[in-house]
Scaffold this active site. Structure first.
Site, PDB file in Angstrom:
ATOM      1  N   TYR A  51       8.394  13.646 -19.854  1.00 41.97           N
ATOM      2  CA  TYR A  51       7.438  13.886 -18.765  1.00 41.97           C
ATOM      3  C   TYR A  51       6.048  14.100 -19.336  1.00 41.97           C
ATOM      4  O   TYR A  51       5.898  14.815 -20.331  1.00 41.97           O
ATOM      5  CB  TYR A  51       7.850  15.113 -17.937  1.00 41.97           C
ATOM      6  CG  TYR A  51       8.129  14.717 -16.513  1.00 41.97           C
ATOM      7  CD1 TYR A  51       7.088  14.241 -15.715  1.00 41.97           C
ATOM      8  CD2 TYR A  51       9.408  14.751 -15.974  1.00 41.97           C
ATOM      9  CE1 TYR A  51       7.326  13.827 -14.411  1.00 41.97           C
ATOM     10  CE2 TYR A  51       9.653  14.331 -14.677  1.00 41.97           C
ATOM     11  CZ  TYR A  51       8.600  13.866 -13.895  1.00 41.97           C
ATOM     12  OH  TYR A  51       8.824  13.444 -12.624  1.00 41.97           O
ATOM     13  N   GLU A  53       2.821  14.222 -17.090  1.00 43.23           N
ATOM     14  CA  GLU A  53       1.776  14.190 -16.058  1.00 43.23           C
ATOM     15  C   GLU A  53       0.460  14.702 -16.614  1.00 43.23           C
ATOM     16  O   GLU A  53       0.436  15.664 -17.393  1.00 43.23           O
ATOM     17  CB  GLU A  53       2.182  15.067 -14.880  1.00 43.23           C
ATOM     18  CG  GLU A  53       2.948  14.302 -13.810  1.00 43.23           C
ATOM     19  CD  GLU A  53       3.383  15.220 -12.696  1.00 43.23           C
ATOM     20  OE1 GLU A  53       4.412  15.887 -12.875  1.00 43.23           O
ATOM     21  OE2 GLU A  53       2.687  15.269 -11.679  1.00 43.23           O
ATOM     22  N   ASP A 228      -9.080  -7.363  -7.859  1.00 46.70           N
ATOM     23  CA  ASP A 228      -7.675  -7.259  -8.237  1.00 46.70           C
ATOM     24  C   ASP A 228      -7.335  -8.541  -8.989  1.00 46.70           C
ATOM     25  O   ASP A 228      -7.134  -9.594  -8.391  1.00 46.70           O
ATOM     26  CB  ASP A 228      -6.834  -7.110  -6.964  1.00 46.70           C
ATOM     27  CG  ASP A 228      -5.341  -7.101  -7.239  1.00 46.70           C
ATOM     28  OD1 ASP A 228      -4.945  -7.343  -8.394  1.00 46.70           O
ATOM     29  OD2 ASP A 228      -4.579  -6.866  -6.286  1.00 46.70           O
ATOM     30  N   THR A 257      -2.090  -6.178 -12.624  1.00 48.30           N
ATOM     31  CA  THR A 257      -0.730  -5.933 -13.089  1.00 48.30           C
ATOM     32  C   THR A 257      -0.704  -6.367 -14.545  1.00 48.30           C
ATOM     33  O   THR A 257      -1.608  -7.069 -15.006  1.00 48.30           O
ATOM     34  CB  THR A 257       0.317  -6.748 -12.301  1.00 48.30           C
ATOM     35  OG1 THR A 257      -0.054  -8.130 -12.356  1.00 48.30           O
ATOM     36  CG2 THR A 257       0.403  -6.306 -10.853  1.00 48.30           C
ATOM     37  N   LYS A 260       2.181 -10.422 -15.246  1.00 49.17           N
ATOM     38  CA  LYS A 260       2.088 -11.813 -14.773  1.00 49.17           C
ATOM     39  C   LYS A 260       1.548 -12.678 -15.904  1.00 49.17           C
ATOM     40  O   LYS A 260       2.186 -12.755 -16.951  1.00 49.17           O
ATOM     41  CB  LYS A 260       1.244 -11.848 -13.507  1.00 49.17           C
ATOM     42  CG  LYS A 260       1.910 -11.028 -12.389  1.00 49.17           C
ATOM     43  CD  LYS A 260       1.148 -11.068 -11.096  1.00 49.17           C
ATOM     44  CE  LYS A 260       1.971 -10.348 -10.039  1.00 49.17           C
ATOM     45  NZ  LYS A 260       1.197  -9.486  -9.197  1.00 49.17           N
ATOM     46  N   ARG A 266       6.377  -4.854 -16.725  1.00 47.81           N
ATOM     47  CA  ARG A 266       6.061  -4.674 -15.306  1.00 47.81           C
ATOM     48  C   ARG A 266       5.257  -3.385 -15.138  1.00 47.81           C
ATOM     49  O   ARG A 266       5.740  -2.298 -15.450  1.00 47.81           O
ATOM     50  CB  ARG A 266       7.384  -4.586 -14.538  1.00 47.81           C
ATOM     51  CG  ARG A 266       7.295  -4.621 -13.056  1.00 47.81           C
ATOM     52  CD  ARG A 266       8.621  -5.019 -12.462  1.00 47.81           C
ATOM     53  NE  ARG A 266       8.889  -6.414 -12.762  1.00 47.81           N
ATOM     54  CZ  ARG A 266       8.330  -7.443 -12.097  1.00 47.81           C
ATOM     55  NH1 ARG A 266       7.540  -7.222 -11.082  1.00 47.81           N
ATOM     56  NH2 ARG A 266       8.588  -8.679 -12.447  1.00 47.81           N
TER      57      ARG A 266
HETATM   58  N1  PLP Z   1      -2.094  -7.489  -6.475  1.00 48.74           N
HETATM   59  C1  PLP Z   1      -1.863  -8.801  -6.477  1.00 48.74           C
HETATM   60  C2  PLP Z   1      -3.027  -9.746  -6.387  1.00 48.74           C
HETATM   61  C3  PLP Z   1      -0.566  -9.285  -6.550  1.00 48.74           C
HETATM   62  O1  PLP Z   1      -0.326 -10.606  -6.521  1.00 48.74           O
HETATM   63  C4  PLP Z   1       0.507  -8.359  -6.628  1.00 48.74           C
HETATM   64  C5  PLP Z   1       1.926  -8.783  -6.713  1.00 48.74           C
HETATM   65  O2  PLP Z   1       2.329  -9.828  -6.467  1.00 48.74           O
HETATM   66  C6  PLP Z   1       0.218  -6.998  -6.603  1.00 48.74           C
HETATM   67  C7  PLP Z   1      -1.090  -6.592  -6.531  1.00 48.74           C
HETATM   68  C8  PLP Z   1       1.303  -5.961  -6.600  1.00 48.74           C
HETATM   69  O3  PLP Z   1       1.879  -5.822  -7.827  1.00 48.74           O
HETATM   70  P1  PLP Z   1       3.246  -4.988  -8.002  1.00 48.74           P
HETATM   71  O4  PLP Z   1       4.323  -5.860  -7.496  1.00 48.74           O
HETATM   72  O5  PLP Z   1       3.313  -4.719  -9.470  1.00 48.74           O
HETATM   73  O6  PLP Z   1       3.076  -3.728  -7.219  1.00 48.74           O
END
Ligand code: PLP
Length: 452
Positions: A51, A53, A228, A257, A260, A266
């Site tokens: 843990y 945090e 994002d 993320t 990908k 993940r």
């Molecule tokens: N943001 C975008 C642009 C995504 O394509 C995705 C997932 O497909 C996410 C956020 C969410 O990611 P996670 O599945 O790791 O929560």
């Protein structure tokens, strides 16, 4: 696996079968990849039991010295990889990273008179009445994000996700003729709507995005610009997207993320300008629970791998392959949204085959071609059945497939689609000769054999 099997054989079998399936079928889901053994091993170990945090050097638990090392190394690599002044590597997923960023922007930007009595924003010190004031102010903010049918993500203010409940959302989309973002319309909507946040980035848009232009629009209307980059982080890391197309150079805050195109474990991460760092650091416990220390270790490995020169070659090859796949499909008469691609994905319009995205997705799956259905701009079939198929090249590029194989894959996809018909009156059922599906599936396996 034998250790796992001794406890629950069904889990061992599922893991073994997953490896088999990922090896033997064409993995063309745009958001998937194959993480390296170093990434997988950094994740599967005793760090999971700890843990931690809090933040580096400031934890709510004792004995976090090793997690501190892990997190600090991950942060160091993330900052160097993306040339970012600040990085936060705790988010457990992309959704979590976006929530952390939204919180940070709200906390940084929203004017709550009660907060003026503090020198710094001391949100935790507000009294009950002031908290009520803050909740009212935070719950009344505007977000402008890319529409779902243009390729935006649920977390960009859409109702099935909490972001759609937190924000008053409006969308920008693509030009009908070109299938590409209509920046003039975006500017107009921003001027009229005056959002607190403009979100760039996407899940299913096959083109580069001009983040310099989007920042200009954000500045004009006083919005915080968030990107994002979950899907294309690998292309940013590998310096395929530079200058106007590199979100880290233009956004106030960037989320991603790590699993990908970046090819890590993940998980999620946030990069930010220094003025947002304090608020992002509060991601745990504001949004997140204890960090997944084992996953932060794997993120550190993935970031370190992505800093190697060969990762830039990989990132470039992802796009070269994607363009070869697009060409192969176009020359066989398949319609692509926006007519092509400049990133890791292509979006097929399967409407001309008389199919929904769902039917096409399943027919391809029967044939060893793993993709996913996706809405296309102005999709007549909605978000569930859809009219599109999204195909991405990050995973197969990791295995070493090149442009020649992409042309063969285009041929397999086309063969399946022209030989599939919709079952009368259904958006889900379809007809496909099992012998043909079998033949394509074998061809897919043969095509992959030289790339174990
Ligand atoms: N943001 C975008 C642009 C995504 O394509 C995705 C997932 O497909 C996410 C956020 C969410 O990611 P996670 O599945 O790791 O929560």
């Amino acid at each position: 696996l034998e250790v796992v099997r001794s406890v629950e054989p069904r889990i061992a079998d599922a893991i073994a079968k997953e490896l088999h399936d990922q090896r033997e079928s064409l993995k063309l889901i745009a958001s998937e990849n194959y993480a390296s053994p170093a990434v997988l091993l950094a994740m599967g170990n005793w760090l999971s039991d700890k843990y931690a945090e809090g933040t580096i050097g400031r934890r709510f638990y004792a004995g976090c010295q090793n997690v501190d090392t892990v997190e600090a190394v991950a942060v160091e690599h993330a900052k160097a990889l993306f040339n970012a002044p600040y990085a936060y590597v705790q988010p457990h997923s992309g959704i979590d990273a976006n929530l952390v960023a939204y919180w940070a922007i709200l906390a940084d930007r929203v004017e709550v008179p009660a907060l003026r009595r503090f020198e710094k924003r001391q949100i935790n010190d507000l009294n009950d009445a002031e908290w009520a004031e803050l909740r009212r102010a935070f719950g009344n903010q505007r977000m402008l994000g890319m529409s779902l049918d243009a390729g935006g993500h649920l977390t960009h203010g859409f109702r099935p996700n909490i972001s759609g409940k937190m924000f008053d959302q409006r969308s920008y989309g693509v030009d009908r003729a070109t299938g590409q973002i209509d920046y003039a319309a975006l500017r107009e909507t921003a001027r009229e709507f005056k959002p607190l946040i403009i979100v760039g980035g996407y899940s299913a848009y096959p083109r580069k995005v001009n983040f310099a232009t989007m920042r200009e629009i954000a500045d004009e209307v006083g919005a915080t610009f968030m990107v994002d980059m979950a899907h294309f982080a690998g292309l940013v890391a590998g310096k395929v997207f530079t200058g106007d197309f590199n979100p880290v150079e233009h956004a106030h805050i960037v989320t991603t993320t790590t699993h990908k195109s970046l090819r890590g474990p993940r998980g999620g991460a946030v990069l930010a300008q220094p003025e947002l760092a304090d608020q992002v650091d509060r991601g745990c416990p504001m949004v997140l629970g204890g960090p997944l220390s084992h996953v932060m270790a794997a993120k550190a490995i993935a970031f370190a791998e992505a800093r190697r020169p060969e990762f830039a070659d990989y990132a470039q090859q992802i796009v070269t392959n994607s363009q070869a796949l697009a060409e192969g499909l176009l020359k066989r008469g398949v319609q692509l949204v926006s007519g092509g691609t400049d990133n890791h994905l292509v979006l097929l319009d399967v409407h001309p085959f008389g199919l929904t995205g769902r039917q096409a997705e399943q027919a391809l799956l029967d044939s060893g071609v793993v993709t996913n259905r996706n809405a296309i701009p102005q999709d007549p079939n909605g978000a569930w059945y859809t009219s599109g198929i999204r195909i991405g090249t990050p995973a197969l590029t990791s295995r070493g497939l090149g442009t020649a194989e992409m042309d063969q894959i285009a041929d397999l996809i086309h063969t399946v689609l022209v030989n599939t018909t919709s079952a009368e009156g259904s958006k889900a059922k379809y007809n496909l000769d099992p012998a043909l599906a079998d033949r394509v599936s074998k061809q897919a396996t043969e095509l992959l054999a030289p790339f174990p």
